[in-house]
Design an enzyme around this catalytic site. Sequence first.
Site, PDB file in Angstrom:
ATOM      1  N   ASP A  86      -3.061   9.742   8.049  1.00 47.45           N
ATOM      2  CA  ASP A  86      -2.219   8.545   8.274  1.00 47.45           C
ATOM      3  C   ASP A  86      -2.514   7.957   9.652  1.00 47.45           C
ATOM      4  O   ASP A  86      -2.697   6.746   9.804  1.00 47.45           O
ATOM      5  CB  ASP A  86      -0.725   8.890   8.205  1.00 47.45           C
ATOM      6  CG  ASP A  86      -0.257   9.424   6.865  1.00 47.45           C
ATOM      7  OD1 ASP A  86       0.563   8.781   6.223  1.00 47.45           O
ATOM      8  OD2 ASP A  86      -0.735  10.510   6.452  1.00 47.45           O
ATOM      9  N   GLU A 109       3.086   1.256   9.617  1.00 49.15           N
ATOM     10  CA  GLU A 109       4.155   2.234   9.403  1.00 49.15           C
ATOM     11  C   GLU A 109       4.248   3.258  10.543  1.00 49.15           C
ATOM     12  O   GLU A 109       5.335   3.684  10.894  1.00 49.15           O
ATOM     13  CB  GLU A 109       3.951   2.982   8.072  1.00 49.15           C
ATOM     14  CG  GLU A 109       5.045   4.019   7.866  1.00 49.15           C
ATOM     15  CD  GLU A 109       5.119   4.614   6.478  1.00 49.15           C
ATOM     16  OE1 GLU A 109       4.179   4.443   5.695  1.00 49.15           O
ATOM     17  OE2 GLU A 109       6.149   5.253   6.199  1.00 49.15           O
ATOM     18  N   ASP A 162       0.213  -0.194   5.601  1.00 50.90           N
ATOM     19  CA  ASP A 162       0.591   1.190   5.311  1.00 50.90           C
ATOM     20  C   ASP A 162      -0.705   1.988   5.277  1.00 50.90           C
ATOM     21  O   ASP A 162      -1.487   1.862   4.333  1.00 50.90           O
ATOM     22  CB  ASP A 162       1.334   1.300   3.972  1.00 50.90           C
ATOM     23  CG  ASP A 162       2.071   2.632   3.873  1.00 50.90           C
ATOM     24  OD1 ASP A 162       1.728   3.552   4.632  1.00 50.90           O
ATOM     25  OD2 ASP A 162       2.989   2.736   3.027  1.00 50.90           O
ATOM     26  N   ILE A 164      -1.461   5.149   4.916  1.00 50.24           N
ATOM     27  CA  ILE A 164      -1.493   5.885   3.644  1.00 50.24           C
ATOM     28  C   ILE A 164      -0.165   5.635   2.962  1.00 50.24           C
ATOM     29  O   ILE A 164       0.884   6.101   3.416  1.00 50.24           O
ATOM     30  CB  ILE A 164      -1.676   7.407   3.805  1.00 50.24           C
ATOM     31  CG1 ILE A 164      -3.039   7.714   4.419  1.00 50.24           C
ATOM     32  CG2 ILE A 164      -1.589   8.078   2.419  1.00 50.24           C
ATOM     33  CD1 ILE A 164      -3.426   9.179   4.339  1.00 50.24           C
ATOM     34  N   ASP A 165      -0.222   4.880   1.898  1.00 46.95           N
ATOM     35  CA  ASP A 165       0.956   4.704   1.066  1.00 46.95           C
ATOM     36  C   ASP A 165       0.903   5.822   0.032  1.00 46.95           C
ATOM     37  O   ASP A 165      -0.129   6.036  -0.605  1.00 46.95           O
ATOM     38  CB  ASP A 165       0.887   3.330   0.397  1.00 46.95           C
ATOM     39  CG  ASP A 165       2.104   3.073  -0.461  1.00 46.95           C
ATOM     40  OD1 ASP A 165       3.196   3.559  -0.116  1.00 46.95           O
ATOM     41  OD2 ASP A 165       1.948   2.376  -1.488  1.00 46.95           O
ATOM     42  N   THR A 167       1.911   9.207   0.902  1.00 46.16           N
ATOM     43  CA  THR A 167       1.405  10.408   1.608  1.00 46.16           C
ATOM     44  C   THR A 167       1.705  11.679   0.806  1.00 46.16           C
ATOM     45  O   THR A 167       0.912  12.623   0.799  1.00 46.16           O
ATOM     46  CB  THR A 167       2.028  10.499   3.019  1.00 46.16           C
ATOM     47  OG1 THR A 167       1.790   9.254   3.692  1.00 46.16           O
ATOM     48  CG2 THR A 167       1.408  11.612   3.839  1.00 46.16           C
ATOM     49  N   ASP A 306       5.242  -1.279   1.910  1.00 49.39           N
ATOM     50  CA  ASP A 306       5.133  -0.620   0.601  1.00 49.39           C
ATOM     51  C   ASP A 306       4.923  -1.624  -0.530  1.00 49.39           C
ATOM     52  O   ASP A 306       4.747  -1.203  -1.687  1.00 49.39           O
ATOM     53  CB  ASP A 306       6.395   0.200   0.310  1.00 49.39           C
ATOM     54  CG  ASP A 306       6.440   1.494   1.114  1.00 49.39           C
ATOM     55  OD1 ASP A 306       5.360   2.016   1.449  1.00 49.39           O
ATOM     56  OD2 ASP A 306       7.552   1.972   1.397  1.00 49.39           O
TER      57      ASP A 306
HETATM   58  P1  AMP Z   1       5.873   5.928  -4.188  1.00 45.74           P
HETATM   59  O1  AMP Z   1       4.561   6.573  -3.975  1.00 45.74           O
HETATM   60  O2  AMP Z   1       5.826   4.732  -5.058  1.00 45.74           O
HETATM   61  O3  AMP Z   1       6.933   6.904  -4.579  1.00 45.74           O
HETATM   62  O4  AMP Z   1       6.304   5.297  -2.806  1.00 45.74           O
HETATM   63  C1  AMP Z   1       6.019   5.859  -1.582  1.00 45.74           C
HETATM   64  C2  AMP Z   1       6.869   5.155  -0.561  1.00 45.74           C
HETATM   65  O5  AMP Z   1       8.234   5.367  -0.843  1.00 45.74           O
HETATM   66  C3  AMP Z   1       6.691   5.659   0.833  1.00 45.74           C
HETATM   67  O6  AMP Z   1       5.684   4.938   1.491  1.00 45.74           O
HETATM   68  C4  AMP Z   1       8.052   5.435   1.484  1.00 45.74           C
HETATM   69  O7  AMP Z   1       8.030   4.348   2.384  1.00 45.74           O
HETATM   70  C5  AMP Z   1       8.952   5.065   0.330  1.00 45.74           C
HETATM   71  N1  AMP Z   1      10.228   5.788   0.307  1.00 45.74           N
HETATM   72  C6  AMP Z   1      10.631   6.788   1.101  1.00 45.74           C
HETATM   73  N2  AMP Z   1      11.907   7.151   0.785  1.00 45.74           N
HETATM   74  C7  AMP Z   1      12.309   6.356  -0.217  1.00 45.74           C
HETATM   75  C8  AMP Z   1      13.522   6.224  -0.958  1.00 45.74           C
HETATM   76  N3  AMP Z   1      14.575   7.018  -0.744  1.00 45.74           N
HETATM   77  N4  AMP Z   1      13.573   5.279  -1.930  1.00 45.74           N
HETATM   78  C9  AMP Z   1      12.505   4.492  -2.169  1.00 45.74           C
HETATM   79  N5  AMP Z   1      11.347   4.576  -1.497  1.00 45.74           N
HETATM   80  C10 AMP Z   1      11.238   5.491  -0.531  1.00 45.74           C
HETATM   81 MG    MG Z   2       4.280   3.748   1.991  1.00 45.12          MG
END
Ligand code: AMP
Ligand code: MG
Length: 365
Positions: A86, A109, A162, A164-165, A167, A306
């Site tokens: 990241d 981020e 981001d 690494i989206d 992670t 995101d």
């Molecule tokens: P995903 O891979 O689609 O589950 O999304 C990853 C992203 O979810 C991360 O980059 C975080 O910024 C975000 N994230 C972290 N906590 C939460 C939460 N409680 N609700 C929704 N998104 C979140």
């Molecule tokens: Mg992310």
Amino acid sequence: MRRRPWASYLKGIDPRKHQRWYTTEKSVTLMSIGKDTIQSMTTEGEVGLAAVQAAARLCEEVRQTMVAGGAQKIDKEDRSPVTVADFGAQALVCRRIRAAFPGDHIVGEEDSAMLRRPENAARLDAVTRFVQREEPQAEAEDVLRWIDEGHGEPTGRYWVLDPIDGTKGFLRQDQYAIALALVESGMIQWGFLACPVLPHAMDTGAILVAQRENGATSFTLDGNERGPVRVSDVVEPADARLAESVESAHTNRGLSAQLQEALGIGHEPVRMDSQAKYVAVARGEAEIYLRSPNPRTPDYRENIWDHAAGWLVVTEAGGRVSDVYGRPLDWAQGRRLEQNIGVVATNGKLHDTVIAALAPLLPPH
Ligand code: AMP
Ligand code: MG
């Protein structure tokens, strides 16, 4: 017919001649490039693509050499993980953007505060070593400074990053993405999504690049153009494929199940980490991406990094994106989408149907 001038720039480059077209606001000029290509790549499309490519290479090196051992993960205050990759990816992308567009802000981020702590010296060393594969002159101080160049404000012309989206997906050796977008005049003008481990036909890895009103195009990780991407033509709700997070804490799985039942969807949900879900919709491999706050965190508001790149990729591929109530995403609220709740991305044809089906399932707003 839509124009894709940036794509023809990319095609028109003859690296043997070391010449490259670039545009300024008022003119188009042919210039020669020397060894330092960073300084010469002056179109947003080229810089953005090259930046996410470099970050993807770094992330893949970390994934292949360190992820099994945790990639020196640290848990942040919000308990989300951050790894050597990241930090390294953010440093590389910021370095390239600032070299090409010194006046632009970057809203990323990560920041370097944790890496500066004495107990994280070995982590900083590791980040610096990976960054040096792309930027051989880089020293630890440069890396820290580049990471912090990503701490700009979302005002004027700014990039949203981001590094690494997903992670958590990266650490599980599942999907992850490097997500970069350019916002100008309050509109997302460019979106770049590098998905290093996303399958594509017989190959692995894809980079999606979208420019506002110029479509979305798929590239290999090496930057070779594969062609335009379009959403699917599915119009029957029952035939839709729904994509959602692997991490159940990041969405409302119960709501997804209710929506699937309401629409009569037979397919199992496609669970993927990161904005790879937007890529699935843009490429016609899923029709609906639903994200709604988990009932345990009802006040959660989405981070702009995101969604910004994914929003443009799906929009330019012919789809639609809104929040769960059908409201357009309001990018002018700072680092989070304060005026929106969750996200729905679809192939467009099914959007109104999905929003109408969600309405009775959601609390009034
Ligand atoms: P995903 O891979 O689609 O589950 O999304 C990853 C992203 O979810 C991360 O980059 C975080 O910024 C975000 N994230 C972290 N906590 C939460 C939460 N409680 N609700 C929704 N998104 C979140
Ligand atoms: Mg992310």
